[in-house]
Write a protein that holds these residues in place. Structure first.
Motif, PDB file in Angstrom:
ATOM      1  N   GLY B 218       0.801  -1.233   0.000  1.00 40.02           N
ATOM      2  CA  GLY B 218       0.000   0.000   0.000  1.00 40.02           C
ATOM      3  C   GLY B 218       0.828   1.275   0.000  1.00 40.02           C
ATOM      4  N   VAL B 219       2.043   1.227   0.522  1.00 39.06           N
ATOM      5  CA  VAL B 219       2.797   2.473   0.660  1.00 39.06           C
ATOM      6  C   VAL B 219       3.363   3.002  -0.653  1.00 39.06           C
ATOM      7  N   GLY B 220       3.595   2.124  -1.618  1.00 38.82           N
ATOM      8  CA  GLY B 220       4.268   2.529  -2.864  1.00 38.82           C
ATOM      9  C   GLY B 220       3.589   3.710  -3.547  1.00 38.82           C
ATOM     10  N   SER B 263     -10.778  -7.836  -0.292  1.00 45.50           N
ATOM     11  CA  SER B 263     -10.697  -6.807  -1.345  1.00 45.50           C
ATOM     12  C   SER B 263     -11.233  -5.447  -0.901  1.00 45.50           C
ATOM     13  N   GLN B 264     -12.369  -5.425  -0.208  1.00 48.77           N
ATOM     14  CA  GLN B 264     -12.899  -4.134   0.273  1.00 48.77           C
ATOM     15  C   GLN B 264     -11.942  -3.488   1.263  1.00 48.77           C
ATOM     16  N   PHE B 265     -11.405  -4.331   2.163  1.00 48.03           N
ATOM     17  CA  PHE B 265     -10.487  -3.813   3.178  1.00 48.03           C
ATOM     18  C   PHE B 265      -9.231  -3.238   2.523  1.00 48.03           C
ATOM     19  N   ASN B 270      -5.823   1.281   1.219  1.00 47.34           N
ATOM     20  CA  ASN B 270      -5.048   2.069   0.259  1.00 47.34           C
ATOM     21  C   ASN B 270      -5.580   3.498   0.148  1.00 47.34           C
ATOM     22  N   ARG B 271      -6.902   3.632   0.161  1.00 43.53           N
ATOM     23  CA  ARG B 271      -7.496   4.980   0.136  1.00 43.53           C
ATOM     24  C   ARG B 271      -7.091   5.768   1.370  1.00 43.53           C
TER      25      ARG B 271
END
Lengths: 413, 413
Positions: B218-220, B263-265, B270-271
Motif C-alpha cells: 500500500g505504501v508505494g 478486497s474491500q479492506f 489504500n485509500r
C-alpha cells in the motif's frame, strides 16, 4: 529582482590580459535585454584546438547538440554566445536556428561549419530568432580585438550579479603562456535561465585530445562539485580553446597528456576551473553564504561525493545555514538519506574546526555559543567523517534564502 | 513560527469511531512543549497483530531500530509515542531510553517487551530522558479508553498546523470492521523535527504476515509517493494494528493475502494511506498549493516515478508553482536531470487539462492567459508524457514558499 550585487562577490576583479590568437567582439542584438550587450563572438587563429564538457541533461539545448557534433573535429575558429534566450526545448526550429547561426558564423570567419561553436543562455522554450543577430556576425568578426575579455564576461550574464573572470600565466617548457577564463551563473541559478557557461582560452599549443583530457579530468573536483539547488540546466557548457600562438615564441606543442611540461599548466587550469566554479556558487540566487561540504572516511570517493551532494542539496541543511543555525541533526538526516554506506555510531561532524557530533552522539564538549558564533561567517565549512574507509570528496554550495524563493517565484509574474 | 493553519487543511475533520480492542491514553510529560499533551499510549487486546514500514535512512532513530527488532514477532500489546524529542542520533543513550521505555511499557501492559512498539518525533540529537514519561505509563494503560482517537492525533503533532485523521467501515465477509488512522507531518516538514508518523488500527482479524503484505504494497503509491522537500527523516514510521476483536462478531480470520474477502479492506486501506499521505503534504511547511505530478509514457513504472520525483523535488518547479507561474521550461529541465530515458522531441506537458508543450516545442495553441488562470488554483496537476513506453506514476508535493525558508531558517534562532 533586486539589482544588488551578491555579498559574496569578489572584492576585486582581475585585469584580463589578451590571449594571443583570440579576438573578441560584443554587440547589442536586443534578443531580450535592452541597453546592454547580449552577443559575443570569439574569433580564433587558424590551428586553434578545442575541448568541451556539456550538461548531462537528457533534454539538452540545440546549441549543446550543435557543439557536441562539432567537437570531435577538435578545431575551432569562432565561438558565438548569446544571452537572453537559451534556444532550449525549441524543437525543429531550435535546430534551424543553430544551423543558420553556424552558417553565418562560418561565412564571417571564413572557416568550415565544423569549426564553429555556439552557446545560448536565457529563457527556455521560446524560439530564438537567429535573424536577430546572425547579420551582425560578419561585422563582429571583422572588428574583433584582443583586449575585450572584460566586455565578453559582461555580455554573457543573465541574472548574474557580477561578471566572472580569472587569468593566469604559467610556463610550458621555457615559454610563458596565458590562460584566461570567463563564466556566468549557474547552478540553476537563473529563473528561466538556468545555465552555467564558461569559456577558457590559452595561447599554449596543445593537441585537442590532450586538451579534452585536461578538461574532462579537471571538472570532477570543480564545476562538477558545485551545486546551487540540485537543478541541472539544459545548456551547461564549458569550453577550452588553445590557439597555439605561443609556439611562435618557442612554446612546445604538447601531444601527450602525460607530458611533464604540462604540470604547471594543469595545476593552473584546475585552479581556474575551481575559481570560476566557486564564483558561480557565490553568485547563486539569493546566496548569502558559501558552504563547503567535505566528506571523509567513506567507502569510496564516489560514495563520499554522493553523501556530500546529499548534504549540499538538502533544503533543510541550506535553510539552517541561511538561519545561521548549527543544526547538525539535519546533516545526520542528509547523510542518512543519501543511500550510501553509513553507520550512525561512527559518524563525526564538524562545523569549521568545531566538532559538534562524535560517534553517534552530540560531542560532549559541544558549545552552542562557540558554534553559533562560527555560523555568522560568510564561508561555512561542514565536515563529516563516516569512519568507514578512505573515500573523500568536497563539494560547494550556497545557502537557501527567502531571496531565492522570491527570485524564482516572482520572476515571470 | 506562525500559528496559522495551512490554507490546504481539510474543511472538516471526520468524527473518529472507536476500534474494538484499542484503548488510548494521552498525557502531558513536558518533554519539550508546555501546556499540551505529548505522550500517547495505545493499548491493544491480546491477539493483536502488527505490520510496519520505516524510514529508509541509513541513520535511523533508536525507536525505529527498536520497532524493527520487535516486528518479526508480529504481535503488539502497546504502542508508546512521544512528541518533542526524536531520540535520534543519541547513541548509546538513545538505546538505553528505548529499552527503559520498552520495559516500563511492557510492565504497564502486562506483556512481553517484544509486544511493545515505540515512536518518537521532535528534535534530533538531544538525549531523550525516558524518566520524563516512563513513570506515567502504568497509569495511562490503566485509564486508557477507546474513544480518544481525536486526542491521540493531537498529542503526536509537532509543527503540524492541524491533526490528521481518517476512518472507514468496510465488510470482511459478512462482518463490518472499522479502520482508523492518524498521522503527523512529515516529509521534511519539520524544522529539527522532520518526521512522518502514522498509526492505523482495525478490529479485523488478519494474520501479521498478511497485514505486512497489505501495508508494504500500500505504501508505494501513497506514503512513498509524497515529498515535501526531498529530505528524509530518521524516524518515519507507519504501523498498522489489527486487534481481531471483530472475530467475536463473526469476522473471518484472514490468513492468506490472496483471500478474496480482503478486497474491500485492501481498497479502504489504500485509500486511507493516500488520504493521510496527502494530508501530510497539504500541511507541508509553508505549503500554499498541492501539486500532483503524473508521468506517463515512461520506459517503466520505476522510471516514471523517478522522473515524477525529479519534478516534484525540483526547487525551481516548486518556486514556480508558488509564484503561480506556468513555467513548463523548468519541468523540461527536471525531466532532463532525472537521468532516466527521455527524448526531448517526444515530450508533452500539461498543466491541468492545458497542453503547454508538445513534441519538443511550446504547444502552438498555448495561451498564457488561460494557463495563468489555472495556476491560481489551490491544487495544481502537472502531467508529462515521455512518449517512450507504458510506465506511469503519480506523486504529490507542495509548493516552495518564503514561509518554508522562514520556518526552517529561523527555527532555532
Amino acid at each position: 529582482m533586486s539589482d544588488a550585487v551578491s555579498p559574496l562577490a569578489p572584492k576585486k576583479q582581475p585585469r584580463m590580459p589578451t590571449v594571443e590568437g583570440v579576438r573578441i567582439a560584443t554587440a547589442q542584438a536586443g534578443i531580450k535585454y535592452k541597453g546592454r550587450t547580449d552577443v559575443v563572438a570569439m574569433v580564433f587563429d587558424e590551428g586553434t584546438t578545442v575541448a568541451g564538457v556539456f550538461t548531462r541533461s537528457k533534454c539538452p539545448s540545440a546549441p549543446v547538440e550543435f557543439c557536441r557534433q562539432n567537437l570531435p573535429g577538435g578545431s575551432a575558429r569562432v565561438l558565438v554566445v548569446n544571452s537572453g534566450n537559451a534556444n532550449a526545448f525549441t524543437g525543429k526550429r531550435g535546430r534551424e536556428t543553430t544551423s543558420m547561426t553556424g552558417e553565418a558564423a562560418a561565412k564571417a570567419a571564413g572557416c568550415a561549419q565544423e569549426e564553429v561553436f555556439l552557446a545560448s543562455t536565457g529563457v527556455i522554450g521560446e524560439p530564438l530568432d537567429a535573424g536577430k543577430f546572425s547579420h551582425l556576425l560578419a561585422g563582429m568578426v571583422e572588428t574583433a580585438e584582443p583586449a575585450l575579455w572584460g566586455e565578453a564576461g559582461k555580455a554573457i550574464m543573465t541574472t548574474d550579479t557580477y561578471p566572472k573572470y580569472a587569468t593566469a600565466k604559467v610556463m610550458i617548457g621555457e615559454t610563458e603562456v596565458t590562460l584566461n577564463g570567463i563564466a556566468k551563473g549557474a547552478g540553476m541559478i537563473a529563473p528561466d535561465m538556468a545555465t552555467m557557461l564558461s569559456f577558457l582560452a590559452t595561447d599554449a599549443a596543445i593537441d585537442a585530445a590532450v586538451l579534452q583530457d585536461l578538461l574532462s579530468k579537471g571538472v570532477g573536483k570543480t564545476f562538477n562539485a558545485v551545486t546551487v539547488d540540485s537543478d541541472t540546466s539544459t545548456s551547461d557548457t564549458l569550453m577550452l580553446f588553445a590557439t597555439g600562438a605561443a609556439a611562435k615564441r618557442g612554446a612546445p606543442r604538447i601531444t601527450d597528456p602525460k607530458d611533464a611540461r604540462l604540470s604547471q599548466f594543469r595545476r593552473a587550469l584546475n585552479r581556474m576551473l575551481k575559481n570560476l566554479a566557486l564564483q558561480v556558487v557565490r553568485d547563486g540566487e539569493g546566496a548569502r553564504k558559501q558552504v563547503e561540504v567535505t566528506v571523509t572516511g567513506a567507502k569510496s570517493a564516489r560514495s563520499a561525493k554522493r553523501v556530500a551532494l546529499s548534504i549540499a542539496n538538502s533544503p533543510l541543511v541550506k535553510t539552517a545555514v541561511a538561519g545561521e543555525d548549527a543544526n547538525w541533526g539535519r546533516v545526520v538526516m542528509a547523510v542518512g538519506k543519501a543511500g550510501e554506506p553509513a553507520d550512525r555510531d561512527l559518524l563525526s561532524i564538524w562545523f569549521g574546526d568545531i566538532r559538534v557530533a562524535h560517534q553517534g552522539e552530540r560531542d560532549p564538549a559541544y558549545s552552542e555559543t562557540e558554534t553559533s558564533a562560527y555560523m555568522k561567517r560568510d564561508e561555512i565549512a561542514v565536515r563529516v567523517d563516516l569512519g568507514l574507509g578512505r573515500g573523500k570528496a568536497t563539494v560547494w554550495t550556497c545557502d537557501l534564502t527567502k531571496e531565492y524563493v522570491a527570485i524564482n517565484g516572482d520572476y515571470r509574474s
